[in-house]
Design an enzyme around this catalytic site. Structure first.
Site, PDB file in Angstrom:
ATOM      1  N   ASN A  86       0.923  -1.127  -0.050  1.00 44.45           N
ATOM      2  CA  ASN A  86      -0.160   0.061  -0.010  1.00 44.45           C
ATOM      3  C   ASN A  86       1.059   1.339  -0.025  1.00 44.45           C
ATOM      4  O   ASN A  86       1.637   1.523   0.949  1.00 44.45           O
ATOM      5  CB  ASN A  86      -0.997  -0.005   1.093  1.00 44.45           C
TER       6      ASN A  86
ATOM      7  N   ARG B  98      -2.200  -2.154  -3.752  1.00 40.32           N
ATOM      8  CA  ARG B  98      -3.311  -1.172  -3.603  1.00 40.32           C
ATOM      9  C   ARG B  98      -3.367  -0.193  -4.592  1.00 40.32           C
ATOM     10  O   ARG B  98      -2.489   0.668  -4.563  1.00 40.32           O
ATOM     11  CB  ARG B  98      -3.632  -0.742  -2.191  1.00 40.32           C
TER      12      ARG B  98
ATOM     13  N   HIS C 196     -12.916   1.384  -0.238  1.00 44.92           N
ATOM     14  CA  HIS C 196     -13.105   0.355   0.880  1.00 44.92           C
ATOM     15  C   HIS C 196     -13.345  -0.949   0.265  1.00 44.92           C
ATOM     16  O   HIS C 196     -13.823  -1.606   1.085  1.00 44.92           O
ATOM     17  CB  HIS C 196     -13.795   0.696   2.069  1.00 44.92           C
TER      18      HIS C 196
ATOM     19  N   ARG D 275     -13.860  13.962   7.967  1.00 48.40           N
ATOM     20  CA  ARG D 275     -14.802  14.306   6.863  1.00 48.40           C
ATOM     21  C   ARG D 275     -16.081  14.487   7.310  1.00 48.40           C
ATOM     22  O   ARG D 275     -16.674  13.893   8.326  1.00 48.40           O
ATOM     23  CB  ARG D 275     -14.545  13.065   5.883  1.00 48.40           C
TER      24      ARG D 275
ATOM     25  N   MET E 239     -11.776   8.502  17.548  1.00 50.16           N
ATOM     26  CA  MET E 239     -12.936   8.167  18.329  1.00 50.16           C
ATOM     27  C   MET E 239     -12.721   7.916  20.043  1.00 50.16           C
ATOM     28  O   MET E 239     -13.795   8.173  20.807  1.00 50.16           O
ATOM     29  CB  MET E 239     -13.653   7.072  17.695  1.00 50.16           C
ATOM     30  N   ARG E 240     -11.562   7.081  20.395  1.00 44.33           N
ATOM     31  CA  ARG E 240     -11.356   7.131  21.808  1.00 44.33           C
ATOM     32  C   ARG E 240     -11.230   8.368  22.369  1.00 44.33           C
ATOM     33  O   ARG E 240     -11.906   8.330  23.384  1.00 44.33           O
ATOM     34  CB  ARG E 240     -10.077   6.351  21.717  1.00 44.33           C
TER      35      ARG E 240
ATOM     36  N   ILE F  26     -13.023   1.397  14.748  1.00 49.23           N
ATOM     37  CA  ILE F  26     -14.098   1.489  15.611  1.00 49.23           C
ATOM     38  C   ILE F  26     -14.988   0.425  15.627  1.00 49.23           C
ATOM     39  O   ILE F  26     -15.455  -0.150  16.696  1.00 49.23           O
ATOM     40  CB  ILE F  26     -14.944   2.933  15.355  1.00 49.23           C
TER      41      ILE F  26
ATOM     42  N   GLU G 212      -7.267  -6.146   4.692  1.00 49.71           N
ATOM     43  CA  GLU G 212      -7.197  -5.858   3.061  1.00 49.71           C
ATOM     44  C   GLU G 212      -5.931  -6.392   2.307  1.00 49.71           C
ATOM     45  O   GLU G 212      -6.062  -6.752   1.318  1.00 49.71           O
ATOM     46  CB  GLU G 212      -7.252  -4.211   2.905  1.00 49.71           C
TER      47      GLU G 212
HETATM   48  P1  ADP Z   1      -7.694   4.089   9.521  1.00 46.05           P
HETATM   49  O1  ADP Z   1      -8.942   4.537   8.471  1.00 46.05           O
HETATM   50  O2  ADP Z   1      -6.857   5.193   9.236  1.00 46.05           O
HETATM   51  O3  ADP Z   1      -7.256   2.839   8.916  1.00 46.05           O
HETATM   52  P2  ADP Z   1      -8.821   2.626  11.720  1.00 46.05           P
HETATM   53  O4  ADP Z   1      -9.345   1.343  10.990  1.00 46.05           O
HETATM   54  O5  ADP Z   1      -7.266   2.096  12.311  1.00 46.05           O
HETATM   55  O6  ADP Z   1      -8.414   3.866  10.607  1.00 46.05           O
HETATM   56  O7  ADP Z   1      -9.505   3.085  12.836  1.00 46.05           O
HETATM   57  C1  ADP Z   1      -9.178   4.309  13.630  1.00 46.05           C
HETATM   58  C2  ADP Z   1     -10.050   4.714  14.422  1.00 46.05           C
HETATM   59  O8  ADP Z   1     -10.614   3.580  15.351  1.00 46.05           O
HETATM   60  C3  ADP Z   1      -9.775   5.954  15.356  1.00 46.05           C
HETATM   61  O9  ADP Z   1     -10.691   6.735  15.493  1.00 46.05           O
HETATM   62  C4  ADP Z   1      -9.675   5.252  16.844  1.00 46.05           C
HETATM   63  O10 ADP Z   1     -10.177   5.963  17.863  1.00 46.05           O
HETATM   64  C5  ADP Z   1     -10.760   4.088  16.710  1.00 46.05           C
HETATM   65  N1  ADP Z   1     -10.683   3.173  17.554  1.00 46.05           N
HETATM   66  C6  ADP Z   1      -9.596   2.209  17.941  1.00 46.05           C
HETATM   67  N2  ADP Z   1      -9.804   1.662  19.135  1.00 46.05           N
HETATM   68  C7  ADP Z   1     -11.050   2.105  19.552  1.00 46.05           C
HETATM   69  C8  ADP Z   1     -11.623   1.663  20.627  1.00 46.05           C
HETATM   70  N3  ADP Z   1     -11.381   0.689  21.693  1.00 46.05           N
HETATM   71  N4  ADP Z   1     -12.852   2.248  20.901  1.00 46.05           N
HETATM   72  C9  ADP Z   1     -13.148   3.383  20.321  1.00 46.05           C
HETATM   73  N5  ADP Z   1     -12.759   3.810  18.959  1.00 46.05           N
HETATM   74  C10 ADP Z   1     -11.490   3.077  18.545  1.00 46.05           C
END
Ligand code: ADP
Length: 406
Positions: A8, A90, A179, A240, A284-285, A331, A383
């Protein structure tokens, strides 16, 4: 033994995963970051639990690939370059031309280049990766796997925007989605978990990462998806906006004294979503942590959940039902709270959540009860594995062809 590497390549980074294809075991994975910038960084995980890390200048993609393969030899991940039989790349935008993954030749390269206007940052970066590997592994089968190709099965009514039709005819303006590799992977896994043929299932896949998209998958094919001409549409994301009223932009350009449309679109891409609503973070965390004391952070979470509920409802109606709802990406895989909040609001569909199973992590799991009318599943996306599988399939087909020639 056939080793395949999934790549990627971004404009300043290159991520990889090396697979032993017979067992689909991951032999090594890692990241070359800050390519062409000061203080490049290399990180490779390999073996049982080993890690190689260094900071050094990585002048371009070609150097990154040379260095990666050199390190693989030094770290004894491989013993010679020729062990890597296939390379899967990719590619972000495949337009209407690429409906599936393809072996890369000079025509494919030209076509990916000509599609760069649909992904001006990503396609050229993907091409840099393709060219760098071709130089160093000239005999390996190179395959392009497109984020968009899975969605090429959407019916016209789901991909044509309600704008002058000539925009589509003359300029290719339509819903392409994104995606696709992730949605395709989790749909395959869901079918085997539900022990039913994919062709008979109506699924809704929720890829909830920093970028997030929902996909209606009917009889194994993408039927509708929330991202559009670009990844800006659909549900609220990290930064976004998701769906919004474009006429608002003209109004805000005046208010903020913005001089160009790209400037305004930048705000919709980078300053909106969870970050824009909460004012706290795009992660999100962080937003969830703040939400107990900060009403805007709570609002961001509420809007995120509502958007998912809204898309699931709409896709269920479009498909005339749904058998399974899949949660994946950061998430989707990790937040039991978000999954629970979404699924509770869908109880009218006969969804019952097993809250104990919902707390489990890191594995493919059905989180609905056995009596639940619609199944809910958590499936960690992969992926890179999907990319490697596509390479493997194409290599096998090529072998059949050359066997026939002989
Ligand atoms: P990307 O699109 O960059 O690949 P990811 O699939 O890694 O992103 O997802 C990143 C998101 O996942 C972030 O918003 C992160 O806060 C969220 N995330 C990871 N673990 C948790 C969790 N335990 N609770 C809530 N959100 C989480």
């Amino acid at each position: 033994m056939s080793k395949i590497i999934a790549i990627n390549a971004g404009s300043s980074s290159l991520k990889f995963k090396l697979f032993e294809m017979n067992t689909e075991q991951v032999l090594a994975q890692g990241l070359f970051d800050r390519i062409g910038l000061a203080q490049g960084a290399i990180k490779i995980k390999y073996g049982a639990d080993e890690e190689f890390k260094t900071n050094e200048e990585i002048k371009d993609h070609s150097y990154a690939v040379k260095r990666l393969l050199g390190l693989m030899l030094n770290l004894e991940i491989i013993h010679e370059f020729s062990e890597i039989k296939g390379v899967g790349h990719r590619v972000v935008a495949g337009g209407e031309y690429f409906k599936r993954s393809v072996a890369i030749n000079s025509k494919v390269i030209r076509k990916i280049n000509s599609l760069a206007e649909y992904a001006p940052i990503h396609n050229p970066a993907n091409l840099m990766g393709i060219k760098a590997f071709k130089k160093i592994l000239p005999t390996a089968t190179a395959v392009a796997v497109f984020d968009t190709s899975f969605h090429q099965t959407m019916p016209k009514e789901n991909y044509i925007f309600s704008v002058p039709y000539e925009w589509y005819q003359k300029y290719g303006v339509r819903r392409y989605g994104a995606h696709g590799t992730s949605h395709r992977y989790v749909a395959d896994v869901a079918a085997s978990m539900l022990k039913r043929p994919l062709k008979e299932l109506k699924l809704i896949s929720c890829h909830l990462g920093a970028g997030a998209s929902i996909c209606a998958i009917k009889n194994g094919k993408s039927f509708d998806t929330s991202m559009g001409f670009t990844p800006l549409t659909g549900i609220t994301m990290a930064t976004r906006s998701g769906d919004t009223d474009v006429a608002m932009i003209a109004f805000m350009m005046q208010k903020l004294d913005m001089h160009s449309m790209p400037e305004a679109i930048y705000d919709l891409n980078k300053k909106s979503g969870l970050l824009g609503i909460s004012g706290v973070s795009s992660d999100m965390r962080d937003v969830m942590e703040e939400s107990t004391t900060n009403s805007r952070a709570q609002l961001a979470v509420d809007i995120f959940v509502k958007d998912i509920v809204k898309y699931i409802g709409s896709y269920t109606a479009e498909m005339g039902g749904v058998d399974g709802i899949i949660f994946t990406a950061g998430i989707g895989e990790n937040s039991a709270e978000i999954r629970s909040a979404v699924l509770k609001r869908l109880s009218y569909m006969g969804i019952e959540v097993d809250e104990e199973k919902n707390l489990l992590r890191g594995e493919n799991i059905v989180i609905s009860t056995s009596s639940s009318k619609v199944k809910a599943l958590v499936i960690p996306t992969d992926e890179e594995l999907m990319i490697a599988r596509d390479v493997d399939k194409i290599m096998k087909k090529k072998n059949v062809k050359s066997a026939k020639l002989v």
